[in-house]
Design a protein around this motif. Structure first.
Motif, PDB file in Angstrom:
ATOM      1  N   LYS A 166       0.837  -1.200   0.000  1.00  0.00           N
ATOM      2  CA  LYS A 166       0.000   0.000   0.000  1.00  0.00           C
ATOM      3  C   LYS A 166       0.873   1.251   0.000  1.00  0.00           C
ATOM      4  O   LYS A 166       1.838   1.349   0.751  1.00  0.00           O
ATOM      5  CB  LYS A 166      -0.923   0.010   1.222  1.00  0.00           C
ATOM      6  CG  LYS A 166      -2.005  -1.063   1.183  1.00  0.00           C
ATOM      7  CD  LYS A 166      -2.960  -0.914   2.341  1.00  0.00           C
ATOM      8  CE  LYS A 166      -4.069  -1.959   2.276  1.00  0.00           C
ATOM      9  NZ  LYS A 166      -5.058  -1.797   3.359  1.00  0.00           N
ATOM     10  N   ALA A 167       0.489   2.194  -0.862  1.00  0.00           N
ATOM     11  CA  ALA A 167       1.298   3.397  -1.023  1.00  0.00           C
ATOM     12  C   ALA A 167       0.410   4.638  -1.045  1.00  0.00           C
ATOM     13  O   ALA A 167      -0.802   4.564  -1.266  1.00  0.00           O
ATOM     14  CB  ALA A 167       2.116   3.312  -2.305  1.00  0.00           C
ATOM     15  N   ILE A 168       1.030   5.767  -0.826  1.00  0.00           N
ATOM     16  CA  ILE A 168       0.357   7.054  -0.909  1.00  0.00           C
ATOM     17  C   ILE A 168       1.363   8.066  -1.452  1.00  0.00           C
ATOM     18  O   ILE A 168       2.585   7.887  -1.293  1.00  0.00           O
ATOM     19  CB  ILE A 168      -0.183   7.494   0.469  1.00  0.00           C
ATOM     20  CG1 ILE A 168      -1.173   8.663   0.332  1.00  0.00           C
ATOM     21  CG2 ILE A 168       0.952   7.831   1.429  1.00  0.00           C
ATOM     22  CD1 ILE A 168      -1.982   8.918   1.610  1.00  0.00           C
ATOM     23  N   TYR A 225      -2.766  14.268  -9.868  1.00  0.00           N
ATOM     24  CA  TYR A 225      -1.928  15.452  -9.659  1.00  0.00           C
ATOM     25  C   TYR A 225      -1.990  15.906  -8.206  1.00  0.00           C
ATOM     26  O   TYR A 225      -3.033  15.807  -7.555  1.00  0.00           O
ATOM     27  CB  TYR A 225      -2.356  16.583 -10.592  1.00  0.00           C
ATOM     28  CG  TYR A 225      -2.202  16.197 -12.045  1.00  0.00           C
ATOM     29  CD1 TYR A 225      -0.993  16.380 -12.710  1.00  0.00           C
ATOM     30  CD2 TYR A 225      -3.256  15.600 -12.743  1.00  0.00           C
ATOM     31  CE1 TYR A 225      -0.839  15.994 -14.033  1.00  0.00           C
ATOM     32  CE2 TYR A 225      -3.104  15.210 -14.062  1.00  0.00           C
ATOM     33  CZ  TYR A 225      -1.900  15.409 -14.708  1.00  0.00           C
ATOM     34  OH  TYR A 225      -1.739  15.011 -16.002  1.00  0.00           O
ATOM     35  N   ASN A 226      -0.861  16.413  -7.725  1.00  0.00           N
ATOM     36  CA  ASN A 226      -0.797  16.844  -6.325  1.00  0.00           C
ATOM     37  C   ASN A 226       0.127  18.032  -6.113  1.00  0.00           C
ATOM     38  O   ASN A 226       0.529  18.319  -4.994  1.00  0.00           O
ATOM     39  CB  ASN A 226      -0.344  15.692  -5.423  1.00  0.00           C
ATOM     40  CG  ASN A 226       1.088  15.261  -5.708  1.00  0.00           C
ATOM     41  OD1 ASN A 226       1.587  15.410  -6.833  1.00  0.00           O
ATOM     42  ND2 ASN A 226       1.754  14.703  -4.716  1.00  0.00           N
ATOM     43  N   ILE A 271      -2.454  11.773  -3.016  1.00  0.00           N
ATOM     44  CA  ILE A 271      -2.985  10.812  -3.990  1.00  0.00           C
ATOM     45  C   ILE A 271      -2.968   9.432  -3.358  1.00  0.00           C
ATOM     46  O   ILE A 271      -1.934   8.991  -2.828  1.00  0.00           O
ATOM     47  CB  ILE A 271      -2.147  10.813  -5.284  1.00  0.00           C
ATOM     48  CG1 ILE A 271      -2.186  12.183  -5.952  1.00  0.00           C
ATOM     49  CG2 ILE A 271      -2.664   9.739  -6.249  1.00  0.00           C
ATOM     50  CD1 ILE A 271      -1.270  12.298  -7.163  1.00  0.00           C
ATOM     51  N   ALA A 272      -4.113   8.742  -3.427  1.00  0.00           N
ATOM     52  CA  ALA A 272      -4.216   7.439  -2.774  1.00  0.00           C
ATOM     53  C   ALA A 272      -5.258   6.581  -3.479  1.00  0.00           C
ATOM     54  O   ALA A 272      -5.939   7.020  -4.403  1.00  0.00           O
ATOM     55  CB  ALA A 272      -4.573   7.619  -1.297  1.00  0.00           C
ATOM     56  N   SER A 273      -5.391   5.361  -3.032  1.00  0.00           N
ATOM     57  CA  SER A 273      -6.371   4.428  -3.593  1.00  0.00           C
ATOM     58  C   SER A 273      -7.784   4.805  -3.158  1.00  0.00           C
ATOM     59  O   SER A 273      -7.984   5.564  -2.206  1.00  0.00           O
ATOM     60  CB  SER A 273      -6.069   3.005  -3.132  1.00  0.00           C
ATOM     61  OG  SER A 273      -6.299   2.890  -1.730  1.00  0.00           O
ATOM     62  N   THR A 274      -8.760   4.245  -3.841  1.00  0.00           N
ATOM     63  CA  THR A 274     -10.160   4.482  -3.482  1.00  0.00           C
ATOM     64  C   THR A 274     -10.442   4.045  -2.056  1.00  0.00           C
ATOM     65  O   THR A 274     -11.190   4.700  -1.328  1.00  0.00           O
ATOM     66  CB  THR A 274     -11.080   3.731  -4.453  1.00  0.00           C
ATOM     67  OG1 THR A 274     -10.848   4.199  -5.777  1.00  0.00           O
ATOM     68  CG2 THR A 274     -12.544   3.946  -4.090  1.00  0.00           C
ATOM     69  N   GLU A 275      -9.842   2.948  -1.615  1.00  0.00           N
ATOM     70  CA  GLU A 275     -10.054   2.464  -0.259  1.00  0.00           C
ATOM     71  C   GLU A 275      -9.619   3.508   0.770  1.00  0.00           C
ATOM     72  O   GLU A 275     -10.335   3.788   1.738  1.00  0.00           O
ATOM     73  CB  GLU A 275      -9.282   1.167  -0.025  1.00  0.00           C
ATOM     74  CG  GLU A 275      -9.441   0.627   1.393  1.00  0.00           C
ATOM     75  CD  GLU A 275      -8.537  -0.555   1.679  1.00  0.00           C
ATOM     76  OE1 GLU A 275      -8.813  -1.264   2.667  1.00  0.00           O
ATOM     77  OE2 GLU A 275      -7.560  -0.763   0.941  1.00  0.00           O
ATOM     78  N   VAL A 329      -7.686  14.319  -0.028  1.00  0.00           N
ATOM     79  CA  VAL A 329      -7.127  13.032  -0.425  1.00  0.00           C
ATOM     80  C   VAL A 329      -7.905  12.586  -1.655  1.00  0.00           C
ATOM     81  O   VAL A 329      -9.133  12.618  -1.678  1.00  0.00           O
ATOM     82  CB  VAL A 329      -7.181  11.985   0.714  1.00  0.00           C
ATOM     83  CG1 VAL A 329      -8.603  11.738   1.208  1.00  0.00           C
ATOM     84  CG2 VAL A 329      -6.523  10.685   0.269  1.00  0.00           C
ATOM     85  N   SER A 330      -7.186  12.196  -2.695  1.00  0.00           N
ATOM     86  CA  SER A 330      -7.775  12.102  -4.027  1.00  0.00           C
ATOM     87  C   SER A 330      -7.283  10.873  -4.783  1.00  0.00           C
ATOM     88  O   SER A 330      -6.147  10.430  -4.601  1.00  0.00           O
ATOM     89  CB  SER A 330      -7.392  13.378  -4.803  1.00  0.00           C
ATOM     90  OG  SER A 330      -7.648  13.255  -6.180  1.00  0.00           O
TER      91      SER A 330
END
Length: 397
Positions: free
Chosen positions: A247-249, A360-361, A375-379, A355-356
């Motif tokens: 898992k990453a962000i 782009y960030n 930027i992250a996953s939908t979860e 959180v999106s």
């Protein structure tokens, strides 16, 4: 319906054909006559002004003008740009689409076919390879030149072949995989490279997961992207095992601010966005609808969901997802880029955090320069919608 031409590629000696683009070695320069040239409302006003004076030598049915960045127009600047693009399309007899959703998804789903070359100015052109096409990135100057001359040249610094193996573990998302692959490709100094995406693990993924991975991979700097089976030689190979993905962000400020989400310090959020090229697909909408079903989002947190295309919107509505999300307090936006990259839709202000699932960030990408975007996953986004914060190592049920 446009009759899309299939013209392909040829070098000065006529020795490079469509199927051999992936074999370009360092220093090769290839003349390109794309099957489709995409013009959108993400162009600068300066470039759009130049289009009105262009004497086109390219056939009108090889060009598409599409609005997706800011639809419906949310600022006077955008309205001015779109008005000029409409005039350009009408004067040249070019097909115009103003309400299809995100152009990459619409084209990949409905227009692009095997071996078709598509050129435009955006960064997510790798998505066209999911339908067997070839994506080519142009500068705005090169776009104007292409419309004028009917062809442009492409020079690849090298060819990078990505061989994806394995399968994602439970709880690991396609966004996590996309972030990891972006980092691996970026490490190879991919600026100007031809990127080839393939491998047994990649082919085993569903279409939406392939689009997520491809759309972020080309942000590592490549100028051309092709399906992996078009390349039988390359200067560098990336072996990417999906079973090793964690898992990453991506933290605010730059796309390279990647870290594992485990151990991330608790971060309050003001806004959440599920949409864009990484999160506007039907599986992402199903996911946040499931996580919010029968509940209300965190008081004071703004949550926006934007399907990637009209087809996704209609499917979500048919499945009852739209109504469920509205009941949970989520705002539903029309299909398009929405809060991924905008100055009008779901923007945030000084000191606010979003959180999106967008791509782009950088400072000001979705609000003021004093705002921040993760930027992250939908979860992760859905969890933040329910709790009001991002926190590593926890999953909301």
């Amino acid at each position: 319906m446009i009759e899309w031409h299939q013209i392909g590629l040829a070098n000065a000696d006529g020795g490079v054909c469509l199927k051999e683009i992936g074999k370009l070695l360092e220093g090769d320069r290839v003349r390109v006559q794309p099957d489709l040239i995409v013009v959108n409302d993400g162009l600068s006003l300066e470039t759009i002004n130049k289009l009105s004076d262009v004497s086109m030598s390219v056939e009108a049915n090889r060009v598409l003008v599409i609005f997706d960045h800011d639809i419906p127009a949310g600022s006077f600047e955008t309205a001015k740009k779109q008005k000029k693009l409409i005039a350009f399309a009408k004067s040249k007899g070019i097909k115009l689409e103003t309400a299809k959703g995100i152009g990459y998804h619409y084209l990949t789903n409905q227009i692009v076919g095997e071996g078709m070359t598509v050129a435009g100015t955006g960064e997510h052109f790798g998505m066209y390879t999911v339908s067997g096409g070839i994506g080519i990135k142009l500068s705005e100057e090169a776009l104007v030149s292409l419309l004028t001359d009917g062809q442009t040249s492409v020079q690849c610094s090298k060819t990078i072949k990505v061989e994806v193996a394995g399968q994602l573990k439970d709880g690991i998302s396609n966004t996590d995989a996309a972030i990891g692959l972006y980092k691996a490709v970026k490490a190879l100094k991919a600026e100007g490279a031809c990127l080839a995406l393939g491998g047994q693990g990649y082919e085993s993924l569903d279409v939406d997961s392939k689009k997520v991975i491809a759309s972020l991979a080309t942000r590592a700097g490549s100028g051309v992207c092709v399906p992996g089976d078009m390349v039988d030689a390359s200067t560098e190979v990336v072996q990417y095992d999906l079973s090793t993905v964690t898992k990453a962000i991506i933290e605010p400020g730059a796309i390279d601010n990647i870290r594992g989400i485990d151990g991330l310090e608790k971060q309050p959020v003001d806004a959440c966005f599920v949409g864009g090229c990484l999160g506007g697909n039907i599986d992402s909408i199903r996911h946040i609808a499931k996580m919010t079903a029968g509940q209300r989002i965190k008081h004071g947190v703004r949550v926006l969901v934007a399907p990637d295309t009209n087809e996704t919107y209609l499917k979500a509505e048919k499945e009852g997802l739209i109504g469920s999300l509205i009941d949970a307090g989520v705002q539903i936006c029309n299909p398009g880029c929405s809060s991924c990259l905008t100055t009008s839709i779901g923007v945030i202000g000084d000191g606010e955090v979003m959180v999106s699932t967008g791509s782009y960030n950088y400072a000001g990408c979705c609000g003021t320069d004093g705002s921040k975007v993760y930027i992250a996953s939908t979860e992760v986004v859905a969890q933040a919608a329910m709790t009001g914060y991002i926190e590593g190592g926890q999953t909301h049920e």
